[in-house]
Design a protein around this motif. Structure first.
Motif, PDB file in Angstrom:
ATOM      1  N   PHE A 211      59.163  14.831  75.070  1.00 10.80           N
ATOM      2  CA  PHE A 211      59.901  14.602  76.319  1.00 10.80           C
ATOM      3  C   PHE A 211      58.961  14.316  77.491  1.00 10.80           C
ATOM      4  O   PHE A 211      59.406  14.205  78.633  1.00 10.80           O
ATOM      5  N   GLY A 212      57.646  14.241  77.235  1.00 12.62           N
ATOM      6  CA  GLY A 212      56.704  13.854  78.275  1.00 12.62           C
ATOM      7  C   GLY A 212      56.384  14.964  79.255  1.00 12.62           C
ATOM      8  O   GLY A 212      56.630  16.145  79.013  1.00 12.62           O
ATOM      9  N   GLU A 384      47.965  12.014  78.537  1.00 11.68           N
ATOM     10  CA  GLU A 384      48.931  11.031  79.015  1.00 11.68           C
ATOM     11  C   GLU A 384      48.470  10.424  80.332  1.00 11.68           C
ATOM     12  O   GLU A 384      48.551   9.207  80.543  1.00 11.68           O
ATOM     13  N   ILE A 385      47.959  11.269  81.225  1.00 15.20           N
ATOM     14  CA  ILE A 385      47.499  10.787  82.533  1.00 15.20           C
ATOM     15  C   ILE A 385      46.278   9.893  82.385  1.00 15.20           C
ATOM     16  O   ILE A 385      46.163   8.843  83.039  1.00 15.20           O
ATOM     17  N   LEU A 386      45.325  10.293  81.529  1.00 16.61           N
ATOM     18  CA  LEU A 386      44.144   9.464  81.304  1.00 16.61           C
ATOM     19  C   LEU A 386      44.525   8.104  80.735  1.00 16.61           C
ATOM     20  O   LEU A 386      43.982   7.070  81.134  1.00 16.61           O
ATOM     21  N   LEU A 387      45.473   8.096  79.804  1.00 12.53           N
ATOM     22  CA  LEU A 387      45.908   6.852  79.194  1.00 12.53           C
ATOM     23  C   LEU A 387      46.555   5.934  80.229  1.00 12.53           C
ATOM     24  O   LEU A 387      46.293   4.716  80.263  1.00 12.53           O
ATOM     25  N   LYS A 388      47.388   6.495  81.091  1.00  7.73           N
ATOM     26  CA  LYS A 388      48.073   5.692  82.097  1.00  7.73           C
ATOM     27  C   LYS A 388      47.099   5.140  83.126  1.00  7.73           C
ATOM     28  O   LYS A 388      47.280   4.030  83.639  1.00  7.73           O
ATOM     29  N   HIS A 389      46.048   5.902  83.434  1.00  7.27           N
ATOM     30  CA  HIS A 389      45.030   5.385  84.364  1.00  7.27           C
ATOM     31  C   HIS A 389      44.237   4.264  83.709  1.00  7.27           C
ATOM     32  O   HIS A 389      43.941   3.241  84.328  1.00  7.27           O
ATOM     33  N   LEU A 390      43.916   4.423  82.435  1.00  5.45           N
ATOM     34  CA  LEU A 390      43.123   3.426  81.720  1.00  5.45           C
ATOM     35  C   LEU A 390      43.864   2.095  81.601  1.00  5.45           C
ATOM     36  O   LEU A 390      43.277   1.018  81.791  1.00  5.45           O
ATOM     37  N   LEU A 391      45.178   2.162  81.315  1.00  2.83           N
ATOM     38  CA  LEU A 391      45.948   0.944  81.060  1.00  2.83           C
ATOM     39  C   LEU A 391      46.669   0.403  82.291  1.00  2.83           C
ATOM     40  O   LEU A 391      47.251  -0.676  82.232  1.00  2.83           O
ATOM     41  N   GLY A 392      46.643   1.156  83.389  1.00  3.88           N
ATOM     42  CA  GLY A 392      47.218   0.656  84.632  1.00  3.88           C
ATOM     43  C   GLY A 392      48.702   0.399  84.555  1.00  3.88           C
ATOM     44  O   GLY A 392      49.483   1.262  84.159  1.00  3.88           O
ATOM     45  N   GLU A 393      49.126  -0.831  84.912  1.00  9.16           N
ATOM     46  CA  GLU A 393      50.540  -1.177  84.987  1.00  9.16           C
ATOM     47  C   GLU A 393      51.071  -1.812  83.690  1.00  9.16           C
ATOM     48  O   GLU A 393      52.168  -2.374  83.675  1.00  9.16           O
ATOM     49  N   ARG A 394      50.311  -1.745  82.619  1.00 13.45           N
ATOM     50  CA  ARG A 394      50.744  -2.320  81.343  1.00 13.45           C
ATOM     51  C   ARG A 394      51.738  -1.371  80.673  1.00 13.45           C
ATOM     52  O   ARG A 394      51.391  -0.627  79.750  1.00 13.45           O
ATOM     53  N   VAL A 395      52.977  -1.409  81.113  1.00 13.80           N
ATOM     54  CA  VAL A 395      53.982  -0.429  80.711  1.00 13.80           C
ATOM     55  C   VAL A 395      54.237  -0.451  79.210  1.00 13.80           C
ATOM     56  O   VAL A 395      54.278   0.599  78.554  1.00 13.80           O
ATOM     57  N   LYS A 396      54.420  -1.631  78.643  1.00 14.61           N
ATOM     58  CA  LYS A 396      54.720  -1.717  77.219  1.00 14.61           C
ATOM     59  C   LYS A 396      53.567  -1.182  76.376  1.00 14.61           C
ATOM     60  O   LYS A 396      53.780  -0.479  75.375  1.00 14.61           O
ATOM     61  N   LEU A 397      52.358  -1.511  76.777  1.00 13.55           N
ATOM     62  CA  LEU A 397      51.187  -1.039  76.046  1.00 13.55           C
ATOM     63  C   LEU A 397      51.045   0.475  76.174  1.00 13.55           C
ATOM     64  O   LEU A 397      50.699   1.167  75.208  1.00 13.55           O
ATOM     65  N   ASN A 399      53.508   2.657  76.664  1.00  9.17           N
ATOM     66  CA  ASN A 399      54.537   3.286  75.838  1.00  9.17           C
ATOM     67  C   ASN A 399      54.183   3.236  74.352  1.00  9.17           C
ATOM     68  O   ASN A 399      54.445   4.184  73.603  1.00  9.17           O
ATOM     69  N   PHE A 400      53.579   2.130  73.914  1.00  9.90           N
ATOM     70  CA  PHE A 400      53.176   1.988  72.514  1.00  9.90           C
ATOM     71  C   PHE A 400      52.151   3.057  72.138  1.00  9.90           C
ATOM     72  O   PHE A 400      52.306   3.766  71.137  1.00  9.90           O
ATOM     73  N   PHE A 401      51.092   3.184  72.959  1.00  9.56           N
ATOM     74  CA  PHE A 401      50.043   4.159  72.655  1.00  9.56           C
ATOM     75  C   PHE A 401      50.528   5.596  72.846  1.00  9.56           C
ATOM     76  O   PHE A 401      50.078   6.513  72.151  1.00  9.56           O
ATOM     77  N   LEU A 402      51.456   5.796  73.786  1.00  5.16           N
ATOM     78  CA  LEU A 402      51.997   7.136  73.983  1.00  5.16           C
ATOM     79  C   LEU A 402      52.739   7.609  72.742  1.00  5.16           C
ATOM     80  O   LEU A 402      52.618   8.778  72.335  1.00  5.16           O
ATOM     81  N   TRP A 403      53.497   6.716  72.126  1.00  4.09           N
ATOM     82  CA  TRP A 403      54.229   7.116  70.926  1.00  4.09           C
ATOM     83  C   TRP A 403      53.279   7.396  69.763  1.00  4.09           C
ATOM     84  O   TRP A 403      53.511   8.298  68.960  1.00  4.09           O
ATOM     85  N   ILE A 404      52.201   6.639  69.682  1.00  2.61           N
ATOM     86  CA  ILE A 404      51.196   6.911  68.648  1.00  2.61           C
ATOM     87  C   ILE A 404      50.578   8.285  68.880  1.00  2.61           C
ATOM     88  O   ILE A 404      50.440   9.100  67.958  1.00  2.61           O
ATOM     89  N   LEU A 405      50.217   8.551  70.143  1.00  2.31           N
ATOM     90  CA  LEU A 405      49.604   9.840  70.473  1.00  2.31           C
ATOM     91  C   LEU A 405      50.572  11.001  70.249  1.00  2.31           C
ATOM     92  O   LEU A 405      50.166  12.087  69.820  1.00  2.31           O
TER      93      LEU A 405
END
Length: 499
Positions: A211-212, A384-397, A399-405
């Motif tokens: 649930f994030g 999750e926060i580190l991933l979002k900072h690394l990928l910036g505004e690439r929402v689809k990417l 979400n893809f990596f978040l589900w893998i993680l």
């Protein structure tokens, strides 16, 4: 393994890191004129006191503040991420390796760590950013980019940011958390198997993190207060039942801090340097002050001034080390089992069992599960926060990596669990060598960055003191949030003076 021990103890965790940990704390203490000491009552009143009072004013402040988490949710998640197996197994390992005097150095490290944590949380809120969904994120990688990169014009800011992220990945995927939980539950209940308990823990974690951040926050705000109270009260009961031994235990702790006593049994012997080193390492692994982890959670809090959340960071260290870790250490020493040759959670379990009988095993088993559960949830948020900072505004990417993680992260510990079953020696103190690598690398990067940002912290602190404590003059041109668009919209410009 010998090379890893050398690399960890002599290079990563050599004298220089201890110097910079203490140095940053001392620099911030001097620059802030001893804020964590002079205003400890004020800090507690505006953190714990607000929780007790549940004042309507606090709710109004939250309504007018930017962020997606309440300050209580943020501190619950942060304490949940910090108060973990390190408070049970880490303290015991510190005593087993460095002697009872390690408790003193843990306590000293936490006093300096209060201002360090306050500074990194404050900076995380100050430099935080808002994503396209309107949610706020921040942390060391953000103030490395904004504070070092843009304000200080340090073009290579991404190097410490990458090393910081690498260190956290080591800690996440090479951790003994799942094994510690499975071992504690299986040895206590004698039900199922070590591996089956590991799977139960991993599945429980998966259900929460799916649930994030907000899902973890809802669990943390209900679980963490009960968890801390349950463990602390249990520890106090053990101490009260052995009250006659308390004076001699305290005397041994302070004597061993400066004149370590080699004990019988499996105790490895200690020097003052080893005692100090072990105390500082275990304090960092427990309260995470200087590590740069929990500021990533605090940055999402609803708050109208960075210093307000910074004080919650100081309170977090106070609860984690000054209270929870001290209770663990006293229980181990006062029951007289500290020199039996055991280490980690096994030593703490024996101490509680010696103090209050077989019920003590259940206390530790339940505490290990809850502490580890909250820690795993908190560390998911960090990733999750580190991933979002690394990928910036690439929402689809993202979400893809978040589900893998979300699939890989909770079950990574199962692999370690099987490894320990195959090679039981991994469950000894050697595993802390890996943990120390994962904590040492990001700590180096974060603390070096903090040295250059102390002036910004002092500016923010002076602004807060002028506006809310009536100390100094308010500078109407000073920006309390680095990103102008992220500043909260206040209904009025009146500031509450110190009560």
């Amino acid at each position: 393994m010998n090379f890893l021990i050398y690399f960890t103890n002599d290079i990563i965790w050599g004298p220089w890191l201890l110097i910079i940990i203490a140095g940053v704390g001392i620099i911030a203490t001097v620059a802030s004129k001893g804020f964590q000491f002079r205003y400890l009552g004020y800090i507690l009143k505006n953190t714990f006191g607000k929780l007790v009072r549940g004042s309507r004013k606090t709710n109004e402040e939250q309504d007018n503040s930017a962020g997606q988490l309440s300050p209580f949710q943020a501190i619950s998640m942060a304490i949940g991420g910090a108060v973990g197996t390190g408070n049970i197994g880490g303290v015991a390992t510190a005593i087993a390796v460095g002697g009872p005097g390690a408790i003193v150095w843990m306590f000293i490290a936490s006093l300096l760590g209060m201002i360090t944590k306050m500074m990194e949380v404050t900076l995380a809120v100050h430099y935080r950013k808002k994503n396209i969904n309107g949610d706020f994120y921040g942390g060391p990688t953000y103030y490395m980019q904004e504070g070092l990169g843009k304000e200080k014009h340090f073009k290579l800011w991404f190097i410490p940011a990458l090393v910081f992220g690498l260190g956290l990945l080591i800690t996440v995927f090479l951790t003994m958390t799942t094994y510690n939980v499975a071992d504690a539950m299986y040895s206590t209940t004698q039900f199922g198997s070590l591996v089956s308990w590991g799977w139960f823990y991993s599945i429980s974690t998966f259900i929460v993190i799916i649930f994030g951040i907000k899902g973890v926050a809802r669990v943390a705000e209900k679980c963490v207060p009960f968890m801390c109270l349950f463990y602390v009260i249990s520890g106090i009961i053990v101490i009260l039942l052995n009250l006659s031994s308390l004076p001699s235990a305290i005397a041994l702790i302070f004597k061993s801090a400066f004149n370590p006593t080699a004990a019988v049994g499996g105790f490895s012997g200690a020097t003052v340097a080893l005692c100090l080193n072990t105390g500082f390492k275990r304090a960092l692994y427990s309260n995470e002050a200087g590590w740069g982890t929990s500021p990533m959670i605090h940055a999402s809090a609803k708050v109208d001034h960075p210093i307000k959340q910074g004080m919650w960071g100081a309170f977090e260290v106070f609860v984690d080390t000054c209270i929870v870790c001290t209770i663990t250490g006293l229980v181990i020493v006062i029951t007289g089992v500290w020199d039996c040759g055991l280490a980690g959670a096994s030593l703490t379990l024996l101490a509680f069992e010696s103090g209050i009988g077989s019920f003590g095993r259940w206390i530790i088993a339940i505490s290990v599960f809850l502490f580890a559960f909250s820690t795993t949830g908190g560390w998911w948020v960090y990733n999750e926060i580190l991933l979002k900072h690394l990928l910036g505004e690439r929402v689809k990417l993202i979400n893809f990596f978040l589900w893998i993680l979300k699939i890989v992260y909770p079950f990574a510990g199962i692999v370690v669990c099987y490894m320990v079953v195959a090679n039981p020696s991994l469950a000894s103190g050697d595993i802390w060598v890996i943990a120390d690598i994962g904590s040492g690398l990001p700590t180096w990067m974060n603390l070096i960055c903090l040295v250059f940002l102390v002036p910004k912290f002092i500016q923010l602190l002076n602004d807060y003191k002028a506006k809310y404590m009536g100390i100094g003059k308010v500078d109407p041109n000073f920006r309390i949030f680095y990103n102008k668009d992220d500043a909260p919209v206040l209904k009025n410009t009146e500031f509450k003076k110190a009560e």
